[in-house]
Scaffold this motif. Structure first.
Motif, PDB file in Angstrom:
ATOM      1  N   GLY A 165      -4.701  14.779  -0.469  1.00 26.79           N
ATOM      2  CA  GLY A 165      -4.317  16.118  -1.377  1.00 26.79           C
ATOM      3  C   GLY A 165      -3.061  15.114  -2.017  1.00 26.79           C
ATOM      4  O   GLY A 165      -3.585  14.401  -2.263  1.00 26.79           O
ATOM      5  N   SER A 166      -2.497  15.906  -2.957  1.00 28.58           N
ATOM      6  CA  SER A 166      -1.027  14.839  -3.394  1.00 28.58           C
ATOM      7  C   SER A 166       0.181  14.419  -3.422  1.00 28.58           C
ATOM      8  O   SER A 166       0.715  13.955  -3.232  1.00 28.58           O
ATOM      9  N   ASP A 167      -0.189  14.373  -1.626  1.00 29.97           N
ATOM     10  CA  ASP A 167       1.037  14.076  -0.713  1.00 29.97           C
ATOM     11  C   ASP A 167       0.138  12.778  -0.429  1.00 29.97           C
ATOM     12  O   ASP A 167      -0.806  12.490  -0.367  1.00 29.97           O
ATOM     13  N   ALA A 168       0.877  11.377  -0.165  1.00 31.78           N
ATOM     14  CA  ALA A 168       0.939   9.990   0.407  1.00 31.78           C
ATOM     15  C   ALA A 168       1.457  11.010   2.108  1.00 31.78           C
ATOM     16  O   ALA A 168       2.607  10.594   2.091  1.00 31.78           O
ATOM     17  N   LEU A 169       0.039  10.393   3.193  1.00 35.85           N
ATOM     18  CA  LEU A 169       1.299   9.962   4.222  1.00 35.85           C
ATOM     19  C   LEU A 169       1.258   8.699   4.101  1.00 35.85           C
ATOM     20  O   LEU A 169       0.469   7.803   4.440  1.00 35.85           O
ATOM     21  N   LEU A 170       1.935   7.983   5.479  1.00 30.54           N
ATOM     22  CA  LEU A 170       2.857   7.057   5.099  1.00 30.54           C
ATOM     23  C   LEU A 170       2.426   6.848   6.589  1.00 30.54           C
ATOM     24  O   LEU A 170       2.819   7.644   7.505  1.00 30.54           O
ATOM     25  N   LEU A 171       1.431   5.739   7.373  1.00 25.91           N
ATOM     26  CA  LEU A 171       1.670   5.048   8.527  1.00 25.91           C
ATOM     27  C   LEU A 171       2.292   3.519   9.093  1.00 25.91           C
ATOM     28  O   LEU A 171       1.288   2.672   7.995  1.00 25.91           O
ATOM     29  N   ALA A 172       2.909   3.204   9.593  1.00 22.34           N
ATOM     30  CA  ALA A 172       3.275   2.147   9.774  1.00 22.34           C
ATOM     31  C   ALA A 172       3.974   2.022  11.491  1.00 22.34           C
ATOM     32  O   ALA A 172       3.572   2.901  11.603  1.00 22.34           O
ATOM     33  N   ALA A 173       3.900   0.595  11.672  1.00 18.75           N
ATOM     34  CA  ALA A 173       4.117  -0.147  13.357  1.00 18.75           C
ATOM     35  C   ALA A 173       4.563  -1.257  13.496  1.00 18.75           C
ATOM     36  O   ALA A 173       4.584  -2.287  12.296  1.00 18.75           O
ATOM     37  N   ASP A 174       5.532  -1.124  13.874  1.00 13.85           N
ATOM     38  CA  ASP A 174       6.438  -1.659  14.735  1.00 13.85           C
ATOM     39  C   ASP A 174       6.561  -2.497  15.930  1.00 13.85           C
ATOM     40  O   ASP A 174       6.833  -1.796  16.905  1.00 13.85           O
ATOM     41  N   GLY A 175       6.761  -3.641  16.028  1.00 16.20           N
ATOM     42  CA  GLY A 175       7.442  -4.431  17.396  1.00 16.20           C
ATOM     43  C   GLY A 175       8.507  -4.841  17.499  1.00 16.20           C
ATOM     44  O   GLY A 175       8.671  -5.418  16.098  1.00 16.20           O
ATOM     45  N   ILE A 176       9.293  -5.216  18.959  1.00 14.47           N
ATOM     46  CA  ILE A 176      10.498  -5.659  18.945  1.00 14.47           C
ATOM     47  C   ILE A 176      10.232  -7.109  19.329  1.00 14.47           C
ATOM     48  O   ILE A 176       9.663  -7.097  20.467  1.00 14.47           O
ATOM     49  N   TRP A 177      10.892  -7.939  18.508  1.00 14.44           N
ATOM     50  CA  TRP A 177      10.397  -9.357  18.890  1.00 14.44           C
ATOM     51  C   TRP A 177      11.370  -9.744  20.777  1.00 14.44           C
ATOM     52  O   TRP A 177      12.339  -9.101  21.002  1.00 14.44           O
ATOM     53  N   PRO A 199       5.559  12.828  -1.892  1.00 15.79           N
ATOM     54  CA  PRO A 199       4.052  12.781  -3.370  1.00 15.79           C
ATOM     55  C   PRO A 199       3.826  11.848  -3.274  1.00 15.79           C
ATOM     56  O   PRO A 199       4.550  10.547  -3.996  1.00 15.79           O
ATOM     57  N   LEU A 200       2.415  11.450  -3.458  1.00 17.86           N
ATOM     58  CA  LEU A 200       1.867  10.253  -4.163  1.00 17.86           C
ATOM     59  C   LEU A 200       2.502   9.791  -5.295  1.00 17.86           C
ATOM     60  O   LEU A 200       2.030   8.295  -5.425  1.00 17.86           O
ATOM     61  N   ASP A 201       3.149  10.489  -6.072  1.00 21.20           N
ATOM     62  CA  ASP A 201       3.369   9.482  -7.519  1.00 21.20           C
ATOM     63  C   ASP A 201       4.623   8.946  -6.835  1.00 21.20           C
ATOM     64  O   ASP A 201       5.638   8.371  -7.729  1.00 21.20           O
TER      65      ASP A 201
END
Lengths: 333, 333
Positions: B55-67, B153-155
């Motif tokens: 919709g008008s939202d942005a869902l943000l997805l990320a992943a990170d590992g530790i050295w 919000p996506l904007d």
């Protein structure tokens, strides 16, 4: 090779001591050590995916890693499964899988290419993109971890901890498969299916969620059919009596596996569900549309014990009241 | 110990050949091998978090590992950082972090307890719950990977690939910190701050996103200040001229570090931003409210080259047009 070469007690023992089940026993302590208060979190540990409230939507978040044994045996299949198990986690909640991220630790170029090919093929087949992540190009080990985001209306979510006394226990499973050539504990159906077929199998769970046809559900994962049911009962605070003769299975002689081996297999598409008797017919016909088998294998009760029955003999698999469950969650979350 | 013990050419060389930068060079090939079409995905690789339209939202997805180096050096700090780097990923996009999941592979009980304590403390301090994940209790290695879900919000989203020619390059950083006792390449500010302080630092990025004060942004991660700027310019298809004398830094003599060491440090809270000149004053005053320093260190241009200048000398760090960037993305995504 007969279907029931083991006694029920031997089967109960085999399920309890199986690595796929035993490996879950340290989850409880970790859950207690990590927990903080958060109002938006509707459900977390003990579910296949966490449920985060966003207005009337549930955002579903899950993560899964691949057992190192699988990575050693077949990197392509490990990459494929890394995607598959995450999609199962969202489907089990009645959600629509949206996107995945991965963390990949790898130094061997050949293994890397095979894992990526497996991930890509599963991602394309299920139509769920891998949208980012992290790459460690210089580790002494090879590990692939994937996390997934899914979504569903909050009212449609299928939880693990909501089984009710008197419900039917259903096993829905795709029996058209094979023992995976690289791993005798994997019942692979997904790679033999078209994209349209696997996507429709995932969508069925969304429909079941939206039509409120089940009281609880969980995807059958490493602990196998009975181990996964144990996890569902543990978080629901319930017990069940299960008739082993009703458990759906492929032709065991054809695939050269024993029944207790089958019970420990991780299926390419399989769910444990609990449902009121009046919905069982509808559920069976829905899964039939996507060529999956559903059998009612027993009844939920308030005993706090998972018991298996086989003709005239029976055996106790888990007594949850004595903290002898799968995840050792102690007090139910 | 003087601030500039190295020539600009030596600094350029140090940034380019630094492990934290070099380790990014294999991302490009992996991105190309994993990509599938998906309409809901607004942005993915090359951003700190993927952006999925809902919709008008942005869902943000990320992943990170530790050295693994960090895990070996200090398991508590590795656990803390596993959470911290993920929260940075969401903040850099102008998002609100909602929840995290982890995949933890571990067999050593002492290391496990320390990692979990670090994760828990960071989770509680930032107020972002860990809601699930996967535990491998029997691996021959110790790996902690975390994925995070955020929303905005996506904007309002701050992207990495939207820097414009003529923009100011800003470094926003918390200089009130210490060289972490377990890792000389970590500038730790977060553990010295209260929960309220770190949360306000994260919220500033949300406010900057909602007020559209920057054209692009990225959190300063393992590649350090110049390496991270390189990644931002690479995905934006731009270049920049950077004045090294303008780069904010703590008292180098007090902390016994050289300037080129500082440039390679991973800060506990730091962002590279690009902004129109007319917004710089507002941005400076916003970060000042949460006790962070902001300096304008140069200007974005169309050269496709990142050049550093130091009084009368200058040096080329990256020439993106020759595929000599950080991530080797080739064609910009």
């Amino acid at each position: 090779m007969g279907e029931y070469t083991c006694s029920t007690e031997q089967i109960a023992q085999a399920v309890r001591t199986y690595d796929g089940v035993r490996r879950k026993s340290e989850i409880g302590a970790m859950v207690r050590d990590l927990q903080i208060d958060s109002q938006a979190v509707v459900a977390s540990f003990g579910e296949d995916a966490a449920v985060i409230k966003n207005g009337s939507d549930a955002l579903l978040l899950a993560a899964d890693g691949i057992w190192s044994k699988l990575m050693d045996a077949d990197p392509y299949w490990a990459g494929y499964c890394a995607v598959l198990v995450n999609i199962h986690d969202i489907a089990a909640m009645g959600g629509k899988p949206l996107a995945m991220v991965d963390v990949f630790s790898i130094s061997n170029d050949t293994i890397k290419k095979q894992v990526i090919a497996g991930m890509h093929d599963a991602s394309r087949q299920f139509g769920v993109p891998i949208v980012g992540g992290h790459l460690h190009p210089d580790t002494p080990y090879s590990v692939i971890d994937v996390a997934i985001l899914g979504i569903a209306p909050l009212d449609n979510i299928i939880y693990s901890n909501t089984a009710c006394s008197g419900d039917n226990v259903l096993i829905a499973i795709d029996l058209k498969g094979r023992v995976h050539p690289s791993c005798v504990l994997n019942w692979d159906s997904a790679t033999l299916r078209t994209a349209e077929e696997v996507r429709s199998q995932i969508r069925i769970m969304e429909e079941i969620g939206s039509r409120k046809l089940v009281t609880a559900g969980k995807d059958i994962s490493n602990p196998g059919i009975i181990g996964t049911l144990g996890m569902l009962l543990e978080v629901s605070g319930k017990g069940a009596d299960i008739d082993l003769t009703a458990v759906p299975h492929p032709d065991l002689d054809e695939y050269k596996i024993t029944f207790d081996h089958w019970l420990r297999m991780y299926p390419g598409m399989g769910f444990v569900l609990t449902a009121k008797r009046e919905h069982v017919g509808t559920i069976v016909s829905l899964f039939h549309q996507c060529d999956m088998t559903v059998c009612s294998i027993g009844t939920v009760n308030d005993s706090g014990e998972l018991r298996i029955h086989n003709n005239n003999s029976s055996a106790l698999v888990f007594d949850f009241s004595k903290n002898g469950g799968v995840m050792h969650l102690g007090t139910y979350p």
